[in-house]
Design an enzyme around this catalytic site. Structure first.
Site, short mmCIF file in Angstrom:
data_model
loop_
_atom_site.label_atom_id
_atom_site.label_comp_id
_atom_site.label_asym_id
_atom_site.label_seq_id
_atom_site.Cartn_x
_atom_site.Cartn_y
_atom_site.Cartn_z
N TYR A 1 0.81 -1.21 0.00
CA TYR A 1 0.00 0.00 0.00
C TYR A 1 0.85 1.27 0.00
O TYR A 1 0.41 2.31 -0.46
CB TYR A 1 -0.90 0.04 1.24
CG TYR A 1 -2.17 -0.76 1.11
CD1 TYR A 1 -2.12 -2.13 0.99
CD2 TYR A 1 -3.41 -0.14 1.12
CE1 TYR A 1 -3.28 -2.88 0.89
CE2 TYR A 1 -4.57 -0.87 1.02
CZ TYR A 1 -4.50 -2.24 0.90
OH TYR A 1 -5.66 -2.96 0.80
N LYS B 1 3.71 -15.41 2.99
CA LYS B 1 3.93 -16.16 1.75
C LYS B 1 5.45 -16.41 1.67
O LYS B 1 6.13 -15.99 0.73
CB LYS B 1 3.40 -15.35 0.56
CG LYS B 1 3.40 -16.10 -0.76
CD LYS B 1 2.37 -17.21 -0.84
CE LYS B 1 2.51 -17.99 -2.14
NZ LYS B 1 1.69 -19.21 -2.18
N ASP C 1 -2.30 -18.55 1.08
CA ASP C 1 -3.28 -19.28 0.24
C ASP C 1 -3.96 -20.36 1.07
O ASP C 1 -5.18 -20.57 0.99
CB ASP C 1 -2.64 -19.84 -1.04
CG ASP C 1 -1.30 -20.52 -0.80
OD1 ASP C 1 -0.77 -20.46 0.33
OD2 ASP C 1 -0.77 -21.13 -1.76
N ASP D 1 -6.09 -7.25 4.25
CA ASP D 1 -7.23 -6.64 3.55
C ASP D 1 -8.11 -7.75 2.98
O ASP D 1 -9.33 -7.76 3.15
CB ASP D 1 -6.71 -5.74 2.42
CG ASP D 1 -7.84 -5.11 1.63
OD1 ASP D 1 -8.81 -4.65 2.27
OD2 ASP D 1 -7.77 -5.10 0.39
N ASP E 1 -11.95 -9.45 4.62
CA ASP E 1 -13.23 -9.50 3.88
C ASP E 1 -13.76 -10.93 3.87
O ASP E 1 -14.96 -11.17 4.03
CB ASP E 1 -13.06 -9.02 2.43
CG ASP E 1 -13.37 -7.54 2.27
OD1 ASP E 1 -13.13 -6.79 3.24
OD2 ASP E 1 -13.84 -7.14 1.19
#
Ligand code: IPM
Ligand code: MG
Length: 369
Positions: free
Chosen positions: A146, A195, A227, A251, A255
């Site tokens: 970001y 990751k 993942d 983020d 959700d």
């Protein structure tokens, strides 16, 4: 006590849901004898319309002068709103990112909790839901993709876009410490998500989290690839207590976690720095498609106000009172449209209400223990 609360109503459903949170806060102030003074702060599309930029320096100064800031939502329909024809740094979301960075709000707490009464809104099978679940997503909020350098330019005649993902060890350490501190007050389990099979930033993340974990012998911790975490959230959400992760992964996973609870309209959040100051906002967006129709779910904003009382003002009983009132409203069978049961039979057993009515019903149930 007297508190100064900055209010960013913002765009879309923002003003509607913030009005209900203020209604509930006013009820708290009457019941418990506090004074809440509100100061309106412009940010997002409404600020672009009024000033040409999504967040002015005066707005940042105003926020800094408050004890905490309560926010609704910002932004519009990315396909149709004129705000999205502007340069990226002038779009509504840029205001929010600038506010997070200017106030050093590096720790984002997003609780995802399945209310007993909303089990039917949860898209998972009963055998997966079991006794429900209760997790806290700790998202790093001021670093990573970001805030890394980015550009789009032509290289050898080919348009090429670059975003950079950078973390230093201090940025990782401070969010990890927050994550473990919070785990100590919960079920003492941290799942650190990265990751590390691909990214250098994730390998550093893992190393620093391991160092921090050594200071918390009572906390069980594990590393999980992002993942796999996305898959585990729908396969077995009960396994999670605190999920600790970097900005972009947080983020996306927050959700997903919110949808597992039934509706993003239920998910509150707190963004904190090293002081008692915090920015409190629902995790959902501005939902321009339903703005102005009086049907948006104000519960996530009301619960964000409860988080503000708890984390910035140390008013735990007052925060408990709001959370209990929300539970009671659900128990009494009131639902906004997004959390209505799908089955016709079950729909008959509850009452659908609009935004303002939901705010009234919660306020009516605020009680001093
Ligand atoms: C969120 C939102 C923001 C983010 C957007 C509006 C920039 O999706 O708070 O999760 O990506 O952080
Ligand atoms: Mg998001």
């Amino acid at each position: 006590m007297s508190y100064r609360i900055g209010v960013i109503s913002g765009d879309g459903i923002g003003p509607e849901i913030v009005a209900e949170a203020k209604k509930v806060l006013d009820c708290i102030s009457r019941t418990y004898g506090h004074t809440f003074e509100y100061e309106e702060i412009l940010m997002g599309g409404c600020s672009i319309d009024a000033t040409g930029v999504p967040l002015t320096d005066e707005a940042i100064a105003q926020a800094l002068g408050c004890d905490a800031v309560l926010m609704g939502s910002i932004g519009g329909n990315t396909a149709t709103s004129p705000w999205y024809k502007l340069e990226p740094h002038l779009r509504p979301e840029a205001g929010l990112l600038k506010l997070r960075k200017s106030l050093n709000l590096f720790a984002n707490l997003r609780p995802a909790y399945l209310y007993e009464e909303l089990k039917e809104a949860c898209p998972l099978r009963d055998d997966i839901i079991g006794d429900g679940f209760d997790m806290m997503i700790m998202r790093e909020l001021t670093g990573g993709l970001y805030f890394g350098a980015r550009n789009t330019k032509e290289q050898d005649g080919v348009l090429t876009a670059t975003d950079t993902l950078t973390y230093n060890e201090n940025e990782i350490r401070r969010i990890a410490v927050r994550g473990f501190d919070i785990a100590m007050k919960r079920r003492k389990k941290v799942t650190s998500v990265d990751k590390a099979n691909v990214l250098d930033s994730s390998r550093l993340w893992r190393k620093v989290v391991e160092e921090v974990a050594a200071d918390y012998p009572e906390v069980t911790y594990e590393h999980m690839l992002v993942d796999n975490c996305a898959m585990q959230l729908v396969k077995d959400p009960k396994q999670f207590d605190v999920i600790l992760t970097e900005n972009m992964f947080g983020d996306i996973l927050s959700d997903e976690a919110s949808m597992v609870t039934g509706s993003i309209g239920m998910l509150s959040s707190a963004s904190l720095n090293d002081t008692r100051f915090g920015l409190y906002e629902p995790s959902g967006g501005s939902a321009p498609d339903i703005a102005g129709r009086g049907i948006a779910n104000p519960i996530a904003t009301v619960l964000s106000a409860a988080m503000m009382l708890r984390y910035s003002f140390d008013l735990d009983s007052e925060a408990d009172a709001i959370e209990a009132a929300v539970k009671q409203v659900l128990k009494d069978g009131y639902r906004t449209i997004d959390i209505m049961p799908q089955e016709t039979g079950r729909r008959a057993a509850v009452t659908q209400v609009g935004t303002a009515q939901m705010g009234d019903l919660i306020a009516e149930r605020i009680k001093k223990p």
